[in-house]
Scaffold this active site. Structure first.
Site, PDB file in Angstrom:
ATOM      1  N   GLU A 138       0.832  -1.210   0.000  1.00  0.00           N
ATOM      2  CA  GLU A 138       0.000   0.000   0.000  1.00  0.00           C
ATOM      3  C   GLU A 138       0.866   1.260   0.000  1.00  0.00           C
ATOM      4  O   GLU A 138       0.617   2.217   0.740  1.00  0.00           O
ATOM      5  CB  GLU A 138      -0.972  -0.019   1.182  1.00  0.00           C
ATOM      6  CG  GLU A 138      -1.896  -1.236   1.177  1.00  0.00           C
ATOM      7  CD  GLU A 138      -2.994  -1.177   2.243  1.00  0.00           C
ATOM      8  OE1 GLU A 138      -2.964  -0.234   3.064  1.00  0.00           O
ATOM      9  OE2 GLU A 138      -3.875  -2.051   2.241  1.00  0.00           O
ATOM     10  N   GLU A 285      -5.098  -9.427   0.429  1.00  0.00           N
ATOM     11  CA  GLU A 285      -5.625  -9.408   1.803  1.00  0.00           C
ATOM     12  C   GLU A 285      -7.138  -9.300   1.756  1.00  0.00           C
ATOM     13  O   GLU A 285      -7.691  -8.503   0.994  1.00  0.00           O
ATOM     14  CB  GLU A 285      -5.099  -8.214   2.615  1.00  0.00           C
ATOM     15  CG  GLU A 285      -3.648  -8.275   3.017  1.00  0.00           C
ATOM     16  CD  GLU A 285      -3.224  -7.047   3.826  1.00  0.00           C
ATOM     17  OE1 GLU A 285      -4.120  -6.293   4.282  1.00  0.00           O
ATOM     18  OE2 GLU A 285      -2.023  -6.837   3.990  1.00  0.00           O
TER      19      GLU A 285
END
Length: 528
Positions: A138, A285
Site C-alpha cells: 500500500e 488481503e
C-alpha cells in the site's frame, strides 16, 4: 583417447557418469517445469502471516502448524530467512515481500536489487517454492513519498530475476489499498485516483508485459462500516439475498450478490479506463475481525466465521465475478494469527484464525467445498434472533414460527429444558432454529422478516439442546466448540487448490533413465 580403445568397464563407467549427469540436469529441469506447471492455474485461498505477536512460535513451529493445517499458499510481509529455510521442501507456495523501508535502496540501485534477489530468492529457490514478490505494501497511500521509486524498484528486481532465469517462475507486483480506486460503486464508474496516474500507467504496462497480477487488499468489512444503511450486512458476508436486495450496477445491469465481487470488478473497470484488459486481480488481503470495541459492534466471531467461510467457498466455487465470470481471483486470507501487539482500535489485533499458541479463535465452516478441508467438524449452522430487535416484532415472529410455521416449540413450554431464561428472545431463537432445521436449513428459512440470523456458534446452554444440535452427538458438539489445541489442530484444515501434474513424458523419461542405469550397473559389475 578414442572411446573404443578404453577398457569395456571404463567405457560403461563413462557412459554411466554421462547419463547420470544428464539425468541430474533433466531432473532439475523437470523440478522447475513442475513448479512452472503449478503456477496457480486454478484459484486458491492462501493466508497472510503477520508477526506482531507476543511469544511468536519459531519458524519451524509455524511451518509445522501450516503443514498440519494443510496450508499450501502463504504470504510473508518480508523475506525472513528462518521462515524461508523452514519452508524448504514443504511445497508450500510463498509470496515474499520487500518492506516499504527498503524501497529507496532498491529503487535507486540495480546492484542493490540484484543483491536482494540473490540473497532472498536465488539462495532458497527451488527448494523453497517462491512464486511471487510483493514490492512494498500500500505504498501509494501509506508512504506516498516513495511512490516515484515503486515502478523502478519493481523493474530492477525483475531484471535481476531475468538474470537468474527465474522471471517466468516468479511474478512481481505491489499490493494496493482499495482507496486508490474512486467511486467504486457502481463498479462500471470506478477509476483510479488520477493523482497516481504517473505510477499506475507504467505499473500496468509492466504487469501486462510480464503476466503479473494487480495485487489489491480488499476488505468488505470497511466498506460496510463506512456505508452502514446503504450496504447490507448480508451482502458484505456473502449471505444469500433476494434479487430485490442485491446491488445492481445501473450502467451494466449486473447484479452483485456480495461486496467483494463488486470491489474486484471496480479494479477491472479502473484498469480498463487505462486500456488494460489482460491483467488479473489477485486479492492479497481480505478478512473480517472477530472482536472490536464499542464502535465496532459488527466485529464478532460469528461475522468473522461467516465472512471467511463464505469467502473461501466463493473462491473455490470458481464462479468469477459478474463482469468476469470466467476469472476467479485467488485470495490471501488475513490472517493466520491474532496480532496482539497491534495498536488500537481493538479490531486491529483480532483478524487471526489462531492465537499465538495455535489455539483457534473460531472454527471455519466450509465442508463440501470441493477438495477443500477446513477446521469444521460438524458443518452445523443454527438460526437465532438478531440483536436489537424489539420485543413486539419478535413476539409476532415467534407466534408465526410456533403456529403456521409448525416449528416444534414444546421445549420452550413451562417446566421444559429450554423454558429458562423465560424471555421472548430466548424462546424465539429456539423456535427459529426448530423451523430452520425442519426446513433443511434451506436458503430463506432463517429470515422471519429480517429479525433472524444464521450462526455457526451452538446456542445450546445447560440442559437446553437446540434442534440443530440434536442431530449430532454430544461428543461431536463438544469437539466442534472446543478451544484446546489438540482438538483444534485435528479439526482445522486450510488447503489451497493447485495443480501438481508431471507430464507423461517426464514420467516416461524418468522411468527410462532408471532402466538404463540398472542395465549399465549390471553390465559394469559383470564385466569387472
Amino acid at each position: 583417447m578414442a572411446l573404443s580403445k578404453l577398457p569395456l568397464s571404463t567405457t560403461f563407467f563413462l557412459l554411466y557418469t554421462s547419463l547420470f549427469t544428464i539425468s541430474q540436469a533433466l531432473s532439475s529441469k523437470i523440478a522447475v517445469a513442475q513448479i512452472k506447471d503449478q503456477q496457480d492455474n486454478e484459484p486458491f485461498v492462501g493466508i497472510n502471516i503477520g508477526v506482531d505477536v507476543s511469544n511468536l512460535m519459531s519458524a519451524t513451529e509455524i511451518v509445522s502448524l501450516l503443514q498440519f493445517q494443510k496450508v499450501t499458499h502463504i504470504r510473508l510481509y518480508d523475506a525472513d530467512p528462518d521462515m524461508l529455510k523452514a519452508l524448504a521442501k514443504t511445497k508450500i507456495r510463498v509470496l515474499i515481500s520487500v518492506p516499504n523501508n527498503q524501497l529507496l535502496a532498491i529503487g535507486s540501485s540495480n546492484a542493490t536489487a540484484a543483491s536482494w534477489i540473490g540473497k532472498n530468492v536465488v539462495a532458497y529457490y527451488p527448494q523453497t517454492v517462491i512464486t511471487a514478490i510483493a514490492v512494498g505494501d500500500e505504498v501509494l497511500t501509506t508512504v506516498p513519498s516513495s511512490a516515484p521509486l515503486l515502478v523502478p524498484a519493481i523493474e530492477s528486481l525483475y531484471s535481476a530475476l531475468v538474470a537468474a532465469n527465474l522471471h517466468n517462475q516468479i511474478k512481481i507486483s505491489t499490493p494496493h489499498s482499495a482507496s486508490i480506486i474512486l467511486d467504486p460503486f457502481p463498479p462500471s464508474q470506478a477509476f483510479f485516483n488520477q493523482s497516481w496516474s504517473s505510477v499506475m500507467q507504467p505499473l500496468l504496462q509492466f504487469l501486462s508485459k510480464t503476466g503479473s497480477p494487480l495485487m489489491m487488499n480488499l476488505y468488505p468489512y470497511y466498506v460496510f462500516m463506512q456505508n452502514k444503511g446503504v450496504v447490507p450486512l448480508e451482502n458484505s458476508l456473502f449471505k444469500p439475498l433476494t434479487p430485490s436486495k442485491e446491488m445492481v450496477d445501473p450502467n451494466t445491469l449486473l447484479h452483485y450478490t456480495n461486496v467483494l465481487d463488486a470491489m474486484v470488478d471496480a479494479a477491472y473497470y479502473s484498469m480498463k479506463n487505462f486500456n488494460f484488459t489482460d491483467v488479473v486481480v489477485l486479492v492479497t488481503e481480505s478478512g473480517w475481525p472477530s472482536k472490536g470495541d464499542s464502535k465496532e459492534p459488527y466485529a464478532t466471531i460469528d461475522n468473522a466465521d461467516t465472512y471467511n467461510s463464505n469467502m473461501i467457498k466463493h473462491v473455490l466455487d470458481q464462479s468469477g465475478t459478474p463482469l468476469h465470470p470466467e476469472i476467479t481471483s485467488s485470495v490471501y486470507l488475513y490472517e493466520l494469527f491474532n496480532e496482539d501487539l497491534r495498536s488500537p482500535p481493538v479490531s486491529e489485533a483480532n483478524w487471526g484464525l489462531f492465537y499465538a499458541n495455535a489455539t483457534p479463535v473460531y472454527l471455519l465452516h466450509v465442508s463440501g467445498s470441493g477438495t477443500f478441508l477446513a477446521n469444521d467438524t460438524t458443518n452445523q449452522t443454527y438460526c437465532i434472533v438478531m440483536d436489537g430487535v424489539d420485543s413486539k416484532t419478535l413476539q409476532a415472529a415467534l407466534d408465526w414460527a410456533c403456529g403456521p410455521g409448525q416449528a416444534n416449540c414444546s421445549e420452550i413450554q413451562p417446566g421444559e429444558n429450554c423454558y429458562q431464561p423465560n424471555n421472548v428472545k430466548n424462546h424465539a431463537s429456539y423456535a427459529f432454529d426448530s423451523y430452520y432445521q425442519k426446513e433443511g436449513r434451506a436458503a430463506g428459512s432463517c429470515d422471519f422478516k429480517g429479525v433472524a440470523m444464521i450462526t455457526t456458534t451452538d446456542p445450546s446452554h445447560g440442559s437446553c439442546i437446540f434442534p440443530g444440535s440434536k442431530k449430532t452427538t454430544k461428543k461431536t458438539r463438544t469437539v466442534a466448540n472446543t478451544t484446546t489445541p489438540s482438538n483444534a489442530a485435528g479439526g482445522s484444515r486450510l488447503i489451497s487448490i493447485r495443480s501438481s501434474r508431471i507430464s507423461a513424458m517426464d514420467k516416461a523419461l524418468q522411468a527410462f533413465l532408471t532402466i538404463i542405469f540398472s542395465i549399465l550397473l549390471h553390465i559394469t559389475f559383470v564385466v569387472s
